[in-house]
Design a protein around this motif. Structure first.
Motif, PDB file in Angstrom:
ATOM      1  N   ILE A  26      14.780  29.475  31.359  1.00  0.00           N
ATOM      2  CA  ILE A  26      15.546  30.138  30.105  1.00  0.00           C
ATOM      3  C   ILE A  26      14.220  30.895  29.262  1.00  0.00           C
ATOM      4  O   ILE A  26      14.509  31.864  28.542  1.00  0.00           O
ATOM      5  CB  ILE A  26      16.187  29.285  29.375  1.00  0.00           C
ATOM      6  CG1 ILE A  26      17.049  29.972  28.220  1.00  0.00           C
ATOM      7  CG2 ILE A  26      15.479  28.224  28.552  1.00  0.00           C
ATOM      8  CD1 ILE A  26      18.033  29.327  27.743  1.00  0.00           C
ATOM      9  N   ALA A  27      13.065  30.040  29.312  1.00  0.00           N
ATOM     10  CA  ALA A  27      11.941  30.734  28.710  1.00  0.00           C
ATOM     11  C   ALA A  27      10.915  31.550  29.637  1.00  0.00           C
ATOM     12  O   ALA A  27       9.754  31.898  29.142  1.00  0.00           O
ATOM     13  CB  ALA A  27      11.133  29.508  27.974  1.00  0.00           C
ATOM     14  N   LYS A  28      11.327  31.625  30.892  1.00  0.00           N
ATOM     15  CA  LYS A  28      10.285  32.373  31.795  1.00  0.00           C
ATOM     16  C   LYS A  28      10.096  33.814  31.268  1.00  0.00           C
ATOM     17  O   LYS A  28      11.004  34.368  31.021  1.00  0.00           O
ATOM     18  CB  LYS A  28      10.859  32.260  33.184  1.00  0.00           C
ATOM     19  CG  LYS A  28       9.931  32.750  34.299  1.00  0.00           C
ATOM     20  CD  LYS A  28      10.881  32.623  35.475  1.00  0.00           C
ATOM     21  CE  LYS A  28       9.907  33.106  36.641  1.00  0.00           C
ATOM     22  NZ  LYS A  28      10.240  32.998  37.896  1.00  0.00           N
ATOM     23  N   SER A  29       8.896  34.253  31.356  1.00  0.00           N
ATOM     24  CA  SER A  29       8.311  35.501  31.322  1.00  0.00           C
ATOM     25  C   SER A  29       8.697  36.052  29.723  1.00  0.00           C
ATOM     26  O   SER A  29       8.761  37.308  29.723  1.00  0.00           O
ATOM     27  CB  SER A  29       9.025  36.431  32.189  1.00  0.00           C
ATOM     28  OG  SER A  29       8.742  36.107  33.549  1.00  0.00           O
ATOM     29  N   ILE A  42      12.134  22.482  15.834  1.00  0.00           N
ATOM     30  CA  ILE A  42      11.279  23.510  16.290  1.00  0.00           C
ATOM     31  C   ILE A  42      12.164  24.700  17.028  1.00  0.00           C
ATOM     32  O   ILE A  42      13.031  24.532  17.589  1.00  0.00           O
ATOM     33  CB  ILE A  42      10.307  23.184  17.550  1.00  0.00           C
ATOM     34  CG1 ILE A  42       9.344  21.916  16.993  1.00  0.00           C
ATOM     35  CG2 ILE A  42       9.566  24.136  18.164  1.00  0.00           C
ATOM     36  CD1 ILE A  42       8.761  21.280  17.935  1.00  0.00           C
ATOM     37  N   LEU A  43      11.615  25.739  16.590  1.00  0.00           N
ATOM     38  CA  LEU A  43      12.465  27.098  16.774  1.00  0.00           C
ATOM     39  C   LEU A  43      11.551  27.916  17.564  1.00  0.00           C
ATOM     40  O   LEU A  43      10.245  28.338  17.222  1.00  0.00           O
ATOM     41  CB  LEU A  43      12.799  27.838  15.790  1.00  0.00           C
ATOM     42  CG  LEU A  43      13.363  29.405  15.924  1.00  0.00           C
ATOM     43  CD1 LEU A  43      14.705  29.188  16.840  1.00  0.00           C
ATOM     44  CD2 LEU A  43      13.842  30.123  14.587  1.00  0.00           C
ATOM     45  N   LEU A  44      11.570  28.453  18.957  1.00  0.00           N
ATOM     46  CA  LEU A  44      10.966  29.261  19.698  1.00  0.00           C
ATOM     47  C   LEU A  44      11.829  30.756  19.469  1.00  0.00           C
ATOM     48  O   LEU A  44      12.785  30.955  19.936  1.00  0.00           O
ATOM     49  CB  LEU A  44      11.141  29.013  21.024  1.00  0.00           C
ATOM     50  CG  LEU A  44      10.493  27.554  21.510  1.00  0.00           C
ATOM     51  CD1 LEU A  44      10.641  27.252  23.027  1.00  0.00           C
ATOM     52  CD2 LEU A  44       8.964  27.355  20.952  1.00  0.00           C
ATOM     53  N   ASP A  45      11.072  31.766  18.723  1.00  0.00           N
ATOM     54  CA  ASP A  45      11.361  32.983  18.511  1.00  0.00           C
ATOM     55  C   ASP A  45      10.703  33.940  19.324  1.00  0.00           C
ATOM     56  O   ASP A  45       9.749  34.368  19.277  1.00  0.00           O
ATOM     57  CB  ASP A  45      11.125  33.079  16.975  1.00  0.00           C
ATOM     58  CG  ASP A  45      11.814  34.366  16.239  1.00  0.00           C
ATOM     59  OD1 ASP A  45      12.652  35.034  16.908  1.00  0.00           O
ATOM     60  OD2 ASP A  45      11.268  35.075  15.423  1.00  0.00           O
ATOM     61  N   PRO A  46      11.690  34.659  20.074  1.00  0.00           N
ATOM     62  CA  PRO A  46      11.046  35.578  21.280  1.00  0.00           C
ATOM     63  C   PRO A  46      10.327  36.652  20.320  1.00  0.00           C
ATOM     64  O   PRO A  46      11.156  37.235  19.536  1.00  0.00           O
ATOM     65  CB  PRO A  46      12.334  36.078  21.992  1.00  0.00           C
ATOM     66  CG  PRO A  46      13.368  35.003  21.889  1.00  0.00           C
ATOM     67  CD  PRO A  46      12.948  34.388  20.530  1.00  0.00           C
ATOM     68  N   VAL A  47       8.911  36.955  20.828  1.00  0.00           N
ATOM     69  CA  VAL A  47       8.577  38.197  20.150  1.00  0.00           C
ATOM     70  C   VAL A  47       7.841  39.184  21.239  1.00  0.00           C
ATOM     71  O   VAL A  47       7.734  38.868  22.392  1.00  0.00           O
ATOM     72  CB  VAL A  47       7.284  37.406  19.200  1.00  0.00           C
ATOM     73  CG1 VAL A  47       7.694  36.688  18.219  1.00  0.00           C
ATOM     74  CG2 VAL A  47       6.222  36.905  19.902  1.00  0.00           C
ATOM     75  N   VAL A  48       7.827  40.402  20.784  1.00  0.00           N
ATOM     76  CA  VAL A  48       6.997  41.311  21.634  1.00  0.00           C
ATOM     77  C   VAL A  48       5.759  41.711  20.968  1.00  0.00           C
ATOM     78  O   VAL A  48       5.470  41.930  19.731  1.00  0.00           O
ATOM     79  CB  VAL A  48       7.911  42.687  21.985  1.00  0.00           C
ATOM     80  CG1 VAL A  48       7.037  43.633  22.360  1.00  0.00           C
ATOM     81  CG2 VAL A  48       9.274  42.222  22.379  1.00  0.00           C
ATOM     82  N   ALA A  49       4.517  41.535  21.859  1.00  0.00           N
ATOM     83  CA  ALA A  49       3.177  41.878  21.250  1.00  0.00           C
ATOM     84  C   ALA A  49       3.108  43.253  21.154  1.00  0.00           C
ATOM     85  O   ALA A  49       3.821  44.523  21.784  1.00  0.00           O
ATOM     86  CB  ALA A  49       2.342  41.366  22.041  1.00  0.00           C
ATOM     87  N   VAL A  50       2.433  43.645  19.765  1.00  0.00           N
ATOM     88  CA  VAL A  50       2.383  45.168  19.652  1.00  0.00           C
ATOM     89  C   VAL A  50       0.645  45.430  19.791  1.00  0.00           C
ATOM     90  O   VAL A  50       0.066  44.757  19.301  1.00  0.00           O
ATOM     91  CB  VAL A  50       2.721  45.649  18.192  1.00  0.00           C
ATOM     92  CG1 VAL A  50       2.243  46.933  17.692  1.00  0.00           C
ATOM     93  CG2 VAL A  50       4.097  45.398  17.730  1.00  0.00           C
TER      94      VAL A  50
END
Length: 96
Positions: A26-29, A42-50
């Protein structure tokens, strides 16, 4: 932090000797910001690098609003043809 729309992915997980959790594909890539609240949740919040060279845009509310407005206008077909810019293709630019 709200738990609305959360679903259980694994019932119980324990960290390994280095403090790592395995939560599977579920957390892959993806890249995450890790947040924790006073209750220890704990919350894992998906982010996109800029890229750093583009960060100024996201930090400038006026500039990003202008870009978003332009995208909306283009999507609505509110565009203006400015003809060809080919005449500038070989133009030498001055360094600032």
């Amino acid at each position: 932090m709200s738990d609305l729309d959360f679903r259980t992915v694994k019932e119980i997980v324990e960290p390994d000797s280095r403090g790592r959790f395995s939560i599977g594909a579920i957390a892959k890539s993806k890249t995450y910001r890790v947040q924790i609240n006073d209750a220890g949740q704990i919350l894992l919040d998906p982010v996109v690098a800029v890229p750093e060279r583009e960060l100024w845009l996201w930090q400038n509310s006026e500039a990003i609003a202008s870009v978003q407005r332009g995208i909306e206008q283009a999507g609505a077909g509110e565009v203006h043809d400015l003809d060809s810019f080919a005449q500038y293709a070989e133009m030498e630019l001055e360094d600032e």
